[in-house]
Scaffold this motif. Structure first.
Motif, PDB file in Angstrom:
ATOM      1  N   THR A 174       0.844  -1.185   0.000  1.00 47.88           N
ATOM      2  CA  THR A 174       0.000   0.000   0.000  1.00 47.88           C
ATOM      3  C   THR A 174       0.885   1.242   0.000  1.00 47.88           C
ATOM      4  N   PRO A 175       0.676   2.185  -0.914  1.00 53.51           N
ATOM      5  CA  PRO A 175       1.468   3.417  -0.917  1.00 53.51           C
ATOM      6  C   PRO A 175       1.273   4.200   0.376  1.00 53.51           C
ATOM      7  N   SER A 176       2.322   4.857   0.799  1.00 56.69           N
ATOM      8  CA  SER A 176       2.256   5.606   2.052  1.00 56.69           C
ATOM      9  C   SER A 176       1.547   6.945   1.909  1.00 56.69           C
ATOM     10  N   SER A 177       1.404   7.443   0.680  1.00 61.64           N
ATOM     11  CA  SER A 177       0.759   8.734   0.477  1.00 61.64           C
ATOM     12  C   SER A 177       0.256   8.838  -0.950  1.00 61.64           C
ATOM     13  N   GLU A 178      -0.533   9.864  -1.212  1.00 59.52           N
ATOM     14  CA  GLU A 178      -1.028  10.104  -2.564  1.00 59.52           C
ATOM     15  C   GLU A 178       0.060  10.634  -3.485  1.00 59.52           C
ATOM     16  N   ARG A 179       1.227  10.939  -2.937  1.00 58.36           N
ATOM     17  CA  ARG A 179       2.349  11.432  -3.740  1.00 58.36           C
ATOM     18  C   ARG A 179       3.393  10.343  -3.997  1.00 58.36           C
ATOM     19  N   TRP A 180       3.066   9.115  -3.632  1.00 58.30           N
ATOM     20  CA  TRP A 180       4.008   8.007  -3.816  1.00 58.30           C
ATOM     21  C   TRP A 180       4.506   7.938  -5.255  1.00 58.30           C
ATOM     22  N   LEU A 181       3.605   7.959  -6.199  1.00 62.42           N
ATOM     23  CA  LEU A 181       3.992   7.803  -7.596  1.00 62.42           C
ATOM     24  C   LEU A 181       4.733   9.023  -8.116  1.00 62.42           C
ATOM     25  N   SER A 182       4.283  10.194  -7.757  1.00 60.30           N
ATOM     26  CA  SER A 182       4.948  11.411  -8.256  1.00 60.30           C
ATOM     27  C   SER A 182       6.364  11.530  -7.720  1.00 60.30           C
ATOM     28  N   LEU A 183       6.583  11.101  -6.485  1.00 62.77           N
ATOM     29  CA  LEU A 183       7.932  11.164  -5.919  1.00 62.77           C
ATOM     30  C   LEU A 183       8.845  10.121  -6.555  1.00 62.77           C
ATOM     31  N   LEU A 184       8.328   8.913  -6.782  1.00 63.07           N
ATOM     32  CA  LEU A 184       9.136   7.915  -7.482  1.00 63.07           C
ATOM     33  C   LEU A 184       9.414   8.366  -8.916  1.00 63.07           C
ATOM     34  N   ALA A 185       8.431   9.012  -9.533  1.00 59.86           N
ATOM     35  CA  ALA A 185       8.610   9.473 -10.913  1.00 59.86           C
ATOM     36  C   ALA A 185       9.737  10.487 -11.020  1.00 59.86           C
ATOM     37  N   LYS A 186       9.955  11.262  -9.978  1.00 63.54           N
ATOM     38  CA  LYS A 186      11.059  12.221 -10.001  1.00 63.54           C
ATOM     39  C   LYS A 186      12.406  11.509 -10.122  1.00 63.54           C
ATOM     40  N   GLY A 187      12.445  10.258  -9.680  1.00 68.56           N
ATOM     41  CA  GLY A 187      13.677   9.495  -9.838  1.00 68.56           C
ATOM     42  C   GLY A 187      14.058   9.302 -11.289  1.00 68.56           C
ATOM     43  N   PHE A 188      13.073   9.254 -12.174  1.00 62.11           N
ATOM     44  CA  PHE A 188      13.363   9.093 -13.597  1.00 62.11           C
ATOM     45  C   PHE A 188      13.980  10.346 -14.213  1.00 62.11           C
ATOM     46  N   LEU A 189      13.950  11.448 -13.497  1.00 61.24           N
ATOM     47  CA  LEU A 189      14.649  12.634 -13.985  1.00 61.24           C
ATOM     48  C   LEU A 189      16.157  12.447 -13.920  1.00 61.24           C
ATOM     49  N   TYR A 190      16.596  11.501 -13.080  1.00 62.18           N
ATOM     50  CA  TYR A 190      18.030  11.336 -12.835  1.00 62.18           C
ATOM     51  C   TYR A 190      18.563   9.960 -13.245  1.00 62.18           C
TER      52      TYR A 190
END
Length: 379
Positions: A148-164
């Motif tokens: 279960t994701p810990s927050s509604e921003r789980w995906l957006s924060l992981l997606a920021k990893g693809f910037l790097y």
């Protein structure tokens, strides 16, 4: 005159305690201590904006609780460019009809069904392979129906990893419950994760969470998917070893970007699953297994040396040994507190000293048991 007051045994044991103390502190602060202070933004970006993402979830049971409670937390993530590919493995047509009915509420849901047959067992790797090939987007994040994701921003924060980078690693904890066994389950996950996270930060990736692993699909096709060694496990650690390079991995560390995995039983359930997952460790790079073994070995030697010193050394040496043991513990605890806050763990610090002492024995028993267990793990 100093050497005349003490025997060779006293001096040698005292020296061993000091050396082991220095090794412990250097390891915890120089390696594990980097987890809490790590900042992904220190890397140079390779993209200007977060990509569209397909989240792949295998589902092996007619779990209406998952459909009603957990799945909506994924489908309503605060991210505009994503789909959830739910791969249902089973033959219940009514259940799959209910899954497809959710598309009226959540257009970003993409259900896929794989018929189950006892003659041709479907593993998690097979379900993920089907889901990834069905995905619309070029970037995927694999997770689990237990998570279960810990927050509604789980995906957006992981997606920021693809910037790097083209590979994204997140952290997944074990569901918090009451009781000492639950403490052991959570401590084991936390400490093992800190090891591979610290190594990934040092650009030497060898493992990943089963519930928060992202990668570009082109990497997946380059290595022909999840086909490592014909085993029905390894879709996280063995796979990531094949696609990770020193420069293409992003580690996302924030409590809001973690997942929590559900617990399905007690000791026997945890023991069976831990042995199963541990069967892949014999295929880890030698430097990874050697590093883990060295830390546990030197920690054990330190404890043995301290106990021996408290029994046999002169009074002033005993006081020094006791002080070093306490200093080592509080310095380790300082690192554990910072790392647990960074990863969103809570409730493990108070009894960490117990796990700190017995972890080497627990890890040894698990490794020995998994070596006898692995022959039944071939697909």
């Amino acid at each position: 005159s100093f050497s005349m007051n003490y025997t060779s045994f006293d001096l040698i044991l005292g020296g061993v305690i000091i050396v082991l103390f220095i090794l412990q502190i250097a390891l915890y602060f120089g390696l594990y201590g980097r987890v809490a202070s790590f900042r992904l933004t220190n890397k140079k970006p390779i993209r200007e904006e977060e990509p569209a993402i397909s989240v792949i979830i295998p589902l092996f049971a007619e779990d209406y609780n998952y459909l009603d409670n957990t799945l909506p937390t994924l489908l309503t993530q605060d991210y505009s460019k994503f789909e959830v590919v739910l791969v249902y493995v089973g033959n219940n047509g009514d259940f799959f009809t209910d899954v497809k009915a959710l598309q009226r509420l959540y257009p970003n849901l993409s259900p896929v069904q794989i018929a189950y047959s006892p003659q041709y067992p479907i593993t998690t790797k097979t379900a993920l392979n089907v889901g990834i090939k069905s995905a619309k987007h070029d970037f995927v994040i694999t997770s689990s129906s237990d998570a279960t994701p810990s927050s509604e921003r789980w995906l957006s924060l992981l997606a920021k990893g693809f910037l790097y980078g083209d590979v994204v690693l997140g952290y997944s904890s074990v569901q918090k419950q009451s009781g000492f066994l639950n403490f052991i389950f959570r401590e084991y996950r936390f400490n093992c994760s800190v090891e591979w996270i610290a190594s990934a930060i040092r650009r030497r990736t060898y493992s990943a969470s089963r519930s928060a692993l992202g990668f570009k699909k082109s990497l997946y096709f380059e290595v022909r998917g999840f086909n490592q060694l014909g085993m029905n496990v390894g879709e996280n650690d063995l796979f990531v070893q094949r696609i990770a390079t020193p420069d293409n991995v992003s580690v996302v560390l924030t409590p809001r970007a973690t997942t929590t995995e559900r617990i399905w039983g007690g000791w026997s359930w945890w023991w069976h699953n831990t042995k199963l997952l541990n069967t892949t460790h014999r295929f880890y790079p030698k430097w990874a297994t050697a590093s883990s073994f060295a830390e546990l070995f030197f920690r054990t030697l330190f404890f043995v040396a301290i106990v021996t010193g408290l029994i046999f050394l002169p009074y002033d040496f005993k006081i020094t040994a006791l002080v070093l043991a306490l200093v080592r513990y509080f310095m380790v605890l300082f690192v554990v507190i910072r790392n647990s806050r960074r990863l969103g763990e809570s409730g493990i610090v108070a009894m960490h000293f117990i796990y700190d002492i017995f972890e080497p024995l627990l890890r040894l028993v698990i490794n020995l048991a998994s070596r006898r267990h692995h022959k039944n793990r071939w697909a």
